[in-house]
Design a protein around this motif. Structure first.
Motif, short mmCIF file in Angstrom:
data_model
loop_
_atom_site.label_atom_id
_atom_site.label_comp_id
_atom_site.label_asym_id
_atom_site.label_seq_id
_atom_site.Cartn_x
_atom_site.Cartn_y
_atom_site.Cartn_z
N ASN A 5 9.43 4.69 13.65
CA ASN A 5 9.73 6.12 14.00
C ASN A 5 9.45 7.03 12.70
O ASN A 5 8.60 8.08 12.76
CB ASN A 5 11.02 6.39 14.44
N ASP A 6 9.95 6.47 11.68
CA ASP A 6 9.59 7.32 10.28
C ASP A 6 8.21 7.42 9.88
O ASP A 6 7.62 8.23 9.72
CB ASP A 6 10.29 6.63 9.23
N ALA A 7 7.41 6.22 10.17
CA ALA A 7 6.21 6.08 9.80
C ALA A 7 5.25 6.80 10.69
O ALA A 7 4.44 7.33 10.22
CB ALA A 7 5.77 4.31 9.82
N ALA A 61 0.92 -1.04 -0.15
CA ALA A 61 0.05 0.07 0.22
C ALA A 61 0.86 1.28 0.08
O ALA A 61 0.54 2.24 -0.64
CB ALA A 61 -0.97 -0.07 1.38
N GLN A 62 1.91 1.11 0.61
CA GLN A 62 2.79 2.59 0.72
C GLN A 62 3.39 2.95 -0.40
O GLN A 62 4.03 3.85 -0.71
CB GLN A 62 3.79 2.37 1.86
N ASN A 63 3.67 1.72 -1.46
CA ASN A 63 4.42 1.67 -2.61
C ASN A 63 3.34 2.20 -3.63
O ASN A 63 3.77 2.56 -4.83
CB ASN A 63 5.03 0.65 -2.91
N THR A 110 -2.44 4.54 6.18
CA THR A 110 -1.23 3.74 5.67
C THR A 110 0.06 3.59 6.65
O THR A 110 0.45 2.43 6.98
CB THR A 110 -0.74 3.93 4.34
N TRP A 111 0.35 4.82 7.03
CA TRP A 111 1.58 4.86 7.81
C TRP A 111 1.08 4.85 9.36
O TRP A 111 2.07 4.37 9.94
CB TRP A 111 2.13 6.68 7.66
#
Length: 377
Positions: free
Chosen positions: A102-104, A61-63, A73-74
């Motif tokens: 952390n990034d998400a 999904a994130q792509n 999604t995140w």
């Protein structure tokens, strides 16, 4: 024919959109399965399998051009990744997903303008802080107090009512000599109801080092209200009162403590010493030293001070020209100080008093022996 191609194109686009939406739904299903697994206390291996399915779906999904801009999604990725980071025994893998979480989480927070995913974001934030706490505790055990402080400080700020966390941050701060920070976090623990005497001792010690004696005294008083007659707090409090020449207050505290700790030779000694040195009450001091010696007959400090009481009484008797009384006290002083000398052969003050006594008794042989000992030091 043209309309057929257009219809086919629309169907393909719709299929792709539905396919990516389906990936998000699959990931949502994994979140639901994981929460049920946690509630049922299933083994970690099964939980990791469930998370693996969700991660696979959410990465697809994130792509996608469309779903990669969805906060959902995140948020899902942050939650699943953060949970891996705290349950996976493989440290390398756990650290990898900690970074991804952390990034998400950062992306989810920025995209979630209407807070539709606040539950997942809160859960992810909580998991990330648990991971920070694990890493912070590990750093502390390795004596890496700077790393431990930086990590545990963040966790404590996230969970400000957790008194254990606040104390651990304060201890880290003490170890890196960041005393203002240590005070801040000890205060946090105190304000949230901690009663541990170590907190009050540590705070008082820091205040004393900053020459804030009144704050140190007040802090120990607060600690003693929560921990009445606690021996370490009481000793620190008495010493602080003595250091600040508040002798009357120290005597009262010692008297109260003796009532509950009748077998404390130190308290009895301190009480006697204050009576002797500050209140000029030799008879009360004598009684206190004798009680201390009943507990420990080889207590050097009590023997020395008791001997000094007898020397002072002998001097007073001499001024009064009361020879029998003088002889009685000088003999008691000799006997007591000889016992002290046997326990500590190298104490110069004891030897000096014995020299004074034997000089008065005209025992020049003893005087010479003792002077010879002094010269050997």
């Amino acid at each position: 024919m043209k309309n057929k191609f257009l219809l086919l194109f629309i169907c393909i686009v719709a299929f792709k959109a539905n396919a990516q939406k389906t990936q998000v739904q699959l990931a949502q299903n994994s979140v639901g399965k994981l929460q049920a697994s946690i509630a049922n206390k299933e083994e970690v291996k099964k939980q990791l399998t469930i998370i693996g399915e969700g991660i696979k779906a959410i990465e697809a999904a994130q792509n996608d051009k469309k779903t990669k801009n969805w906060a959902e999604t995140w948020a899902i990725k942050a939650y699943l990744s953060s949970y891996i980071s705290i349950i996976d025994d493989n440290e390398t893998n756990a650290d990898k997903y900690y970074g991804l979480a952390n990034d998400a989480l950062d992306k989810a927070t920025k995209l979630d303008k209407y807070q539709d995913n606040s539950g997942l974001i809160k859960a992810s934030t909580y998991n990330i802080n648990i991971k920070k706490q694990i890493e912070g505790n590990h750093a502390y055990q390795q004596n890496d107090f700077i790393t431990a402080f930086n990590l545990l400080k963040q966790v404590s700020d996230f969970l400000p009512k957790d008194t254990t966390l606040a104390v651990n941050v304060a201890l880290c701060a003490q170890n890196i000599q960041s005393y203002d920070e240590a005070l801040n976090y000890f205060k946090r623990a105190k304000e949230n109801g901690i009663k541990n005497p170590v907190v009050f001792q540590s705070m008082a010690s820091i205040y004393s080092s900053k020459f804030e004696s009144e704050l140190a005294i007040k802090t120990l008083e607060e600690g003693l209200k929560l921990n009445p007659y606690h021996p370490f707090l009481t000793n620190d409090y008495i010493n602080l009162l003595l250091d600040n020449e508040r002798y009357d207050a120290a005597v009262k505290i010692i008297e109260g403590s003796i009532a509950t700790e009748k077998r404390s030779k130190l308290l009895l000694f301190l009480f006697g010493y204050l009576q002797q040195s500050q209140l000029n009450n030799n008879s009360t001091a004598e009684l206190a030293y004798k009680k201390a010696l009943d507990i420990d007959q080889n207590y050097f400090d009590a023997l020395y001070q008791l001997g000094l009481v007898y020397v002072n009484n002998a001097n007073s008797s001499l001024k009064e020209k009361n020879t029998p009384k003088f002889a009685s006290y000088i003999n008691r002083a000799e006997f007591t100080l000889l016992r002290a000398h046997e326990i500590n052969l190298n104490d110069r003050n004891t030897i000096q008093l014995l020299i004074e006594i034997y000089t008065r008794k005209n025992r020049l042989d003893k005087v010479q022996d003792l002077k010879r000992k002094l010269n050997e030091f």
